[in-house]
Design a protein around this motif. Structure first.
Motif, short mmCIF file in Angstrom:
data_model
loop_
_atom_site.label_atom_id
_atom_site.label_comp_id
_atom_site.label_asym_id
_atom_site.label_seq_id
_atom_site.Cartn_x
_atom_site.Cartn_y
_atom_site.Cartn_z
N TRP A 1 12.56 -36.47 99.63
CA TRP A 1 11.96 -37.55 98.85
C TRP A 1 10.85 -38.24 99.65
CZ3 TRP A 1 11.77 -39.25 94.01
CH2 TRP A 1 11.31 -40.54 93.77
N ARG A 2 11.12 -38.52 100.91
CA ARG A 2 10.12 -39.21 101.75
C ARG A 2 8.88 -38.37 101.96
NH1 ARG A 2 14.91 -40.75 104.71
NH2 ARG A 2 14.41 -39.20 106.28
N SER A 3 9.02 -37.05 101.85
CA SER A 3 7.86 -36.17 102.06
C SER A 3 6.99 -36.03 100.80
CB SER A 3 8.31 -34.79 102.52
OG SER A 3 8.94 -34.09 101.47
N LEU A 4 7.49 -36.53 99.66
CA LEU A 4 6.72 -36.42 98.41
C LEU A 4 5.65 -37.52 98.33
CD1 LEU A 4 9.60 -35.86 95.82
CD2 LEU A 4 8.10 -34.12 96.82
N SER A 5 4.54 -37.17 97.69
CA SER A 5 3.49 -38.18 97.46
C SER A 5 3.93 -39.11 96.33
CB SER A 5 2.18 -37.48 97.08
OG SER A 5 2.30 -36.92 95.78
N GLU A 6 3.24 -40.22 96.19
CA GLU A 6 3.55 -41.16 95.10
C GLU A 6 3.41 -40.49 93.74
OE1 GLU A 6 4.88 -44.27 95.13
OE2 GLU A 6 5.11 -43.87 97.28
N ASP A 7 2.41 -39.63 93.59
CA ASP A 7 2.22 -38.91 92.33
C ASP A 7 3.40 -38.00 92.03
OD1 ASP A 7 -0.20 -40.13 91.87
OD2 ASP A 7 -1.41 -38.44 92.62
N GLU A 8 3.89 -37.31 93.06
CA GLU A 8 5.03 -36.42 92.87
C GLU A 8 6.29 -37.21 92.52
OE1 GLU A 8 4.52 -32.57 95.65
OE2 GLU A 8 4.48 -34.48 96.72
N ARG A 9 6.48 -38.34 93.18
CA ARG A 9 7.65 -39.18 92.91
C ARG A 9 7.65 -39.73 91.49
NH1 ARG A 9 8.20 -42.91 98.34
NH2 ARG A 9 8.49 -41.18 99.80
N ALA A 10 6.48 -39.84 90.89
CA ALA A 10 6.37 -40.38 89.53
C ALA A 10 6.74 -39.35 88.45
CB ALA A 10 4.95 -40.90 89.29
N ARG A 11 6.91 -38.10 88.85
CA ARG A 11 7.25 -37.05 87.88
C ARG A 11 8.68 -37.26 87.36
NH1 ARG A 11 6.47 -31.86 91.09
NH2 ARG A 11 7.38 -30.94 89.24
N PRO A 12 8.99 -36.70 86.20
CA PRO A 12 10.34 -36.83 85.65
C PRO A 12 11.40 -36.27 86.62
CG PRO A 12 8.85 -35.96 83.99
CD PRO A 12 8.10 -35.97 85.29
N PRO A 13 12.52 -36.97 86.78
CA PRO A 13 13.56 -36.55 87.72
C PRO A 13 14.06 -35.11 87.52
CG PRO A 13 14.01 -38.75 86.93
CD PRO A 13 12.85 -38.23 86.14
N LEU A 14 14.20 -34.68 86.28
CA LEU A 14 14.68 -33.31 86.05
C LEU A 14 13.70 -32.28 86.59
CD1 LEU A 14 16.28 -33.49 82.49
CD2 LEU A 14 17.44 -33.16 84.68
N GLU A 15 12.42 -32.52 86.40
CA GLU A 15 11.38 -31.62 86.94
C GLU A 15 11.48 -31.55 88.47
OE1 GLU A 15 7.23 -32.28 86.06
OE2 GLU A 15 7.65 -32.36 83.91
N LEU A 16 11.61 -32.72 89.08
CA LEU A 16 11.67 -32.78 90.54
C LEU A 16 12.87 -32.01 91.10
CD1 LEU A 16 10.70 -36.49 91.23
CD2 LEU A 16 9.44 -34.46 91.93
N VAL A 17 14.03 -32.20 90.48
CA VAL A 17 15.24 -31.54 90.98
C VAL A 17 15.20 -30.04 90.74
CG1 VAL A 17 17.74 -31.37 90.68
CG2 VAL A 17 16.67 -33.60 90.89
N LYS A 18 14.59 -29.62 89.64
CA LYS A 18 14.47 -28.18 89.40
C LYS A 18 13.56 -27.54 90.44
CE LYS A 18 15.51 -28.54 84.51
NZ LYS A 18 14.98 -28.55 83.15
N GLU A 19 12.55 -28.28 90.87
CA GLU A 19 11.61 -27.78 91.87
C GLU A 19 12.14 -27.95 93.30
OE1 GLU A 19 7.10 -28.87 93.13
OE2 GLU A 19 7.51 -28.67 90.98
#
Length: 105
Positions: free
Chosen positions: A56-74
């Motif tokens: 999580w800390r390595s993600l950019s602010e733009d990436e953190r703003a993505r939907p949680p399901l998308e983030l966890v799948k990736e």
């Protein structure tokens, strides 16, 4: 019973030790079925993302703003762990409540 987690996660190791009959599924190596991710997010929307993780800390602010399901799948390691599936029940984390529900002292 399936325990979704990371081999390197101390909490997952503690849970697995207390649940010797559980099948361990490494979320990085084996992934998590999409249907399980969606059920877990529906049941635990506020607790699903591990926002204290290195990933999580390595993600950019733009990436953190993505939907949680998308983030966890990736990035499956963003899911709070362990996720325990037993029958049609899901448990997230290794809290006293989860231990009690699973009959672990």
């Amino acid at each position: 019973m399936k325990l979704y987690g990371l081999k390197t996660c101390d909490t997952c190791r503690k849970a697995l030790k207390s649940l010797p009959d559980a099948v361990f599924v490494d979320v990085r190596k084996d992934g998590v079925p999409e249907v399980v991710i969606e059920r877990a997010y529906a049941q635990f929307p506020d607790k699903f993302l591990n926002t204290r993780s290195t990933t999580w800390r390595s993600l950019s602010e733009d990436e953190r703003a993505r939907p949680p399901l998308e983030l966890v799948k990736e990035h499956p390691s963003l899911m709070k762990r362990p996720l325990i599936e037993t029958g049609d029940q899901l448990y997230l984390g290794w809290t006293a409540d989860v231990k009690s529900a699973l009959g672990v002292a």
